[in-house]
Design a protein around this motif. Sequence first.
Motif, PDB file in Angstrom:
ATOM      1  N   LEU A   1      -0.508   2.596  -3.285  1.00 11.33           N
ATOM      2  CA  LEU A   1       0.944   2.836  -3.247  1.00 11.33           C
ATOM      3  C   LEU A   1       1.478   3.161  -4.633  1.00 11.33           C
ATOM      4  CD1 LEU A   1       3.013  -0.454  -2.938  1.00 11.33           C
ATOM      5  CD2 LEU A   1       0.606  -0.431  -3.561  1.00 11.33           C
ATOM      6  N   THR A   2       2.636   3.824  -4.636  1.00  9.66           N
ATOM      7  CA  THR A   2       3.346   4.160  -5.867  1.00  9.66           C
ATOM      8  C   THR A   2       4.135   2.945  -6.338  1.00  9.66           C
ATOM      9  OG1 THR A   2       3.596   6.430  -5.121  1.00  9.66           O
ATOM     10  CG2 THR A   2       5.133   5.701  -6.799  1.00  9.66           C
ATOM     11  N   VAL A   3       4.088   2.646  -7.643  1.00  7.82           N
ATOM     12  CA  VAL A   3       4.879   1.527  -8.172  1.00  7.82           C
ATOM     13  C   VAL A   3       5.525   1.892  -9.515  1.00  7.82           C
ATOM     14  CG1 VAL A   3       3.286  -0.141  -7.112  1.00  7.82           C
ATOM     15  CG2 VAL A   3       3.134   0.300  -9.543  1.00  7.82           C
ATOM     16  N   SER A   4       6.640   1.218  -9.767  1.00 10.51           N
ATOM     17  CA  SER A   4       7.275   1.335 -11.091  1.00 10.51           C
ATOM     18  C   SER A   4       7.292  -0.028 -11.783  1.00 10.51           C
ATOM     19  CB  SER A   4       8.711   1.845 -10.950  1.00 10.51           C
ATOM     20  OG  SER A   4       9.440   0.973 -10.126  1.00 10.51           O
ATOM     21  N   SER A   5       6.737  -1.052 -11.123  1.00 13.07           N
ATOM     22  CA  SER A   5       6.823  -2.428 -11.656  1.00 13.07           C
ATOM     23  C   SER A   5       5.687  -2.778 -12.611  1.00 13.07           C
ATOM     24  CB  SER A   5       6.855  -3.419 -10.481  1.00 13.07           C
ATOM     25  OG  SER A   5       5.777  -3.170  -9.602  1.00 13.07           O
ATOM     26  N   LEU A   6       4.891  -1.773 -12.987  1.00 11.42           N
ATOM     27  CA  LEU A   6       3.758  -2.025 -13.890  1.00 11.42           C
ATOM     28  C   LEU A   6       4.245  -2.492 -15.261  1.00 11.42           C
ATOM     29  CD1 LEU A   6       0.672  -1.693 -14.440  1.00 11.42           C
ATOM     30  CD2 LEU A   6       1.222   0.604 -15.253  1.00 11.42           C
TER      31      LEU A   6
ATOM     32  N   TRP B   1       1.952  -6.133 -11.884  1.00 11.15           N
ATOM     33  CA  TRP B   1       2.805  -5.281 -11.058  1.00 11.15           C
ATOM     34  C   TRP B   1       3.171  -6.097  -9.827  1.00 11.15           C
ATOM     35  CZ3 TRP B   1       1.085  -3.255  -6.180  1.00 11.15           C
ATOM     36  CH2 TRP B   1      -0.248  -3.570  -5.879  1.00 11.15           C
ATOM     37  N   CYS B   2       4.168  -5.629  -9.066  1.00  8.85           N
ATOM     38  CA  CYS B   2       4.645  -6.406  -7.914  1.00  8.85           C
ATOM     39  C   CYS B   2       4.599  -5.569  -6.646  1.00  8.85           C
ATOM     40  CB  CYS B   2       6.085  -6.857  -8.151  1.00  8.85           C
ATOM     41  SG  CYS B   2       6.225  -7.957  -9.557  1.00  8.85           S
ATOM     42  N   ILE B   3       4.188  -6.227  -5.553  1.00 10.31           N
ATOM     43  CA  ILE B   3       4.113  -5.531  -4.262  1.00 10.31           C
ATOM     44  C   ILE B   3       5.041  -6.207  -3.261  1.00 10.31           C
ATOM     45  CG2 ILE B   3       2.017  -6.804  -3.588  1.00 10.31           C
ATOM     46  CD1 ILE B   3       1.158  -4.195  -2.092  1.00 10.31           C
ATOM     47  N   ASP B   4       5.800  -5.396  -2.554  1.00 11.44           N
ATOM     48  CA  ASP B   4       6.774  -5.849  -1.556  1.00 11.44           C
ATOM     49  C   ASP B   4       6.061  -6.511  -0.376  1.00 11.44           C
ATOM     50  OD1 ASP B   4       8.652  -5.676   0.727  1.00 11.44           O
ATOM     51  OD2 ASP B   4       9.864  -4.502  -0.670  1.00 11.44           O
ATOM     52  N   GLU B   5       6.655  -7.586   0.152  1.00 13.43           N
ATOM     53  CA  GLU B   5       6.034  -8.264   1.303  1.00 13.43           C
ATOM     54  C   GLU B   5       5.979  -7.349   2.537  1.00 13.43           C
ATOM     55  OE1 GLU B   5       8.419 -11.732   2.073  1.00 13.43           O
ATOM     56  OE2 GLU B   5      10.160 -10.549   2.670  1.00 13.43           O
ATOM     57  N   GLY B   6       6.768  -6.265   2.536  1.00 15.04           N
ATOM     58  CA  GLY B   6       6.764  -5.330   3.668  1.00 15.04           C
ATOM     59  C   GLY B   6       5.732  -4.222   3.521  1.00 15.04           C
ATOM     60  N   SER B   7       5.001  -4.207   2.419  1.00 13.89           N
ATOM     61  CA  SER B   7       4.025  -3.133   2.202  1.00 13.89           C
ATOM     62  C   SER B   7       2.825  -3.302   3.125  1.00 13.89           C
ATOM     63  CB  SER B   7       3.562  -3.159   0.745  1.00 13.89           C
ATOM     64  OG  SER B   7       2.411  -2.360   0.605  1.00 13.89           O
ATOM     65  N   SER B   8       2.409  -2.195   3.745  1.00 16.77           N
ATOM     66  CA  SER B   8       1.255  -2.277   4.640  1.00 16.77           C
ATOM     67  C   SER B   8      -0.044  -2.479   3.840  1.00 16.77           C
ATOM     68  CB  SER B   8       1.155  -1.016   5.500  1.00 16.77           C
ATOM     69  OG  SER B   8       0.954   0.092   4.671  1.00 16.77           O
ATOM     70  N   SER B   9       0.032  -2.306   2.527  1.00 18.65           N
ATOM     71  CA  SER B   9      -1.158  -2.478   1.684  1.00 18.65           C
ATOM     72  C   SER B   9      -1.313  -3.913   1.172  1.00 18.65           C
ATOM     73  CB  SER B   9      -1.073  -1.566   0.449  1.00 18.65           C
ATOM     74  OG  SER B   9      -0.659  -0.281   0.792  1.00 18.65           O
ATOM     75  N   LEU B  10      -0.318  -4.764   1.427  1.00 18.06           N
ATOM     76  CA  LEU B  10      -0.294  -6.114   0.830  1.00 18.06           C
ATOM     77  C   LEU B  10      -1.578  -6.905   1.100  1.00 18.06           C
ATOM     78  CD1 LEU B  10       1.199  -8.438  -0.614  1.00 18.06           C
ATOM     79  CD2 LEU B  10       2.265  -9.012   1.564  1.00 18.06           C
TER      80      LEU B  10
ATOM     81  N   SER C   1       4.977   7.052   0.615  1.00 16.67           N
ATOM     82  CA  SER C   1       5.300   7.295   2.029  1.00 16.67           C
ATOM     83  C   SER C   1       4.632   6.260   2.917  1.00 16.67           C
ATOM     84  CB  SER C   1       4.813   8.673   2.467  1.00 16.67           C
ATOM     85  OG  SER C   1       5.198   9.630   1.540  1.00 16.67           O
ATOM     86  N   LYS C   2       5.345   5.861   3.957  1.00 16.95           N
ATOM     87  CA  LYS C   2       4.773   4.925   4.939  1.00 16.95           C
ATOM     88  C   LYS C   2       3.911   5.717   5.924  1.00 16.95           C
ATOM     89  CE  LYS C   2       6.907   1.007   3.900  1.00 16.95           C
ATOM     90  NZ  LYS C   2       6.093  -0.068   3.370  1.00 16.95           N
ATOM     91  N   ASN C   3       2.829   5.111   6.358  1.00 15.65           N
ATOM     92  CA  ASN C   3       1.936   5.682   7.373  1.00 15.65           C
ATOM     93  C   ASN C   3       1.428   7.083   7.041  1.00 15.65           C
ATOM     94  OD1 ASN C   3       2.585   3.384   8.975  1.00 15.65           O
ATOM     95  ND2 ASN C   3       4.469   4.424   9.618  1.00 15.65           N
TER      96      ASN C   3
HETATM   97  C1  LIG Z   1       9.073   5.542  -8.117  1.00 16.43           C
HETATM   98  C2  LIG Z   1       8.744   4.472  -7.085  1.00 16.43           C
HETATM   99  C3  LIG Z   1       8.450   3.183  -7.502  1.00 16.43           C
HETATM  100  C4  LIG Z   1       8.103   2.179  -6.575  1.00 16.43           C
HETATM  101  N1  LIG Z   1       7.769   0.929  -7.036  1.00 16.43           N
HETATM  102  C5  LIG Z   1       7.324  -0.019  -6.157  1.00 16.43           C
HETATM  103  C6  LIG Z   1       6.856  -1.280  -6.637  1.00 16.43           C
HETATM  104  O1  LIG Z   1       6.841  -1.563  -7.835  1.00 16.43           O
HETATM  105  N2  LIG Z   1       6.398  -2.173  -5.705  1.00 16.43           N
HETATM  106  C7  LIG Z   1       6.387  -1.895  -4.358  1.00 16.43           C
HETATM  107  O2  LIG Z   1       5.969  -2.745  -3.566  1.00 16.43           O
HETATM  108  N3  LIG Z   1       6.849  -0.701  -3.885  1.00 16.43           N
HETATM  109  C8  LIG Z   1       7.275   0.246  -4.757  1.00 16.43           C
HETATM  110  N4  LIG Z   1       7.694   1.483  -4.310  1.00 16.43           N
HETATM  111  C9  LIG Z   1       7.707   1.716  -2.864  1.00 16.43           C
HETATM  112  C10 LIG Z   1       6.315   1.991  -2.272  1.00 16.43           C
HETATM  113  O3  LIG Z   1       5.656   3.027  -2.965  1.00 16.43           O
HETATM  114  C11 LIG Z   1       6.500   2.386  -0.793  1.00 16.43           C
HETATM  115  O4  LIG Z   1       7.177   1.352  -0.113  1.00 16.43           O
HETATM  116  C12 LIG Z   1       5.204   2.709  -0.089  1.00 16.43           C
HETATM  117  O5  LIG Z   1       5.541   3.346   1.118  1.00 16.43           O
HETATM  118  C13 LIG Z   1       4.378   1.504   0.246  1.00 16.43           C
HETATM  119  O6  LIG Z   1       3.294   1.990   1.004  1.00 16.43           O
HETATM  120  P1  LIG Z   1       2.474   1.049   1.987  1.00 16.43           P
HETATM  121  O7  LIG Z   1       3.456   0.382   2.921  1.00 16.43           O
HETATM  122  O8  LIG Z   1       1.536   2.010   2.654  1.00 16.43           O
HETATM  123  O9  LIG Z   1       1.779   0.060   1.108  1.00 16.43           O
HETATM  124  C14 LIG Z   1       8.064   2.490  -5.207  1.00 16.43           C
HETATM  125  C15 LIG Z   1       8.377   3.795  -4.779  1.00 16.43           C
HETATM  126  C16 LIG Z   1       8.710   4.777  -5.708  1.00 16.43           C
HETATM  127  C17 LIG Z   1       9.016   6.174  -5.248  1.00 16.43           C
END
Ligand SMILES: Cc1cc2nc3c(=O)[nH]c(=O)nc-3n(C[C@H](O)[C@H](O)[C@H](O)COP(=O)(O)O)c2cc1C
Length: 171
Positions: free
Chosen positions: A36-41, A53-62, A89-91
């Motif tokens: 997944l894409t992150v900005s929390s690095l 870095w941090c991952i959302d509890e709703g992420s399918s990759s968690l 992107s999701k899915n």
């Molecule tokens: C620029 C940008 C930064 C993001 N940073 C985060 C992040 O730090 N942590 C996170 O959980 N999601 C972040 N996201 C959202 C995830 O990339 C997005 O929810 C993704 O669909 C997750 O995919 P997954 O559900 O297949 O894991 C970011 C998205 C963008 C566009």
Amino acid sequence: MQKQEKISLFKEVMGDYPTGVAIITTVGKDGKPVGLTVSSLSSVSINPLLISWCIDEGSSSLEAFEKANGFIVHILNGEQAELCKTFASKNADKFSNCDWEYSKSGLPIISDTLAVLECNTYKQVEAGDHTMLIGEVTDIHRTSDKDPMLYHRRKFGFIPSDFYKEGLGSK
Ligand SMILES: Cc1cc2nc3c(=O)[nH]c(=O)nc-3n(C[C@H](O)[C@H](O)[C@H](O)COP(=O)(O)O)c2cc1C
């Protein structure tokens, strides 16, 4: 201040803090690549070399990241907006839209990003609606000398061309 108002202000203020953009990858229990894409690095420590870095509890990759022993951090360059969108992107069939290969330790490395940090998972910290993953950097590859991608107020793209000019606040 009302709770909702405070949340909006928090998002606004934190959105004012510019960052770069990274894609983090690992493998799921079936051996398939996830990312997944992150900005929390963030850089955490020099001795040992740690990043977080941090991952959302709703992420399918968690689940994959929670169970994996390691992950790969790819720092994006300013030209990689499509890659950034694909992995946000999701899915989506994320890995069929880019060139990648397995590292020696069996983790997916995407080709042609700015830099790659191979990490062993050092610690996982539950933090509100996110999990913070701290990684110990085991290997570093600088793969390009292009400028990094900039993320600010929900927009991502190039660093402005006059940013590096003399006299604009540089040391
Ligand atoms: C620029 C940008 C930064 C993001 N940073 C985060 C992040 O730090 N942590 C996170 O959980 N999601 C972040 N996201 C959202 C995830 O990339 C997005 O929810 C993704 O669909 C997750 O995919 P997954 O559900 O297949 O894991 C970011 C998205 C963008 C566009």
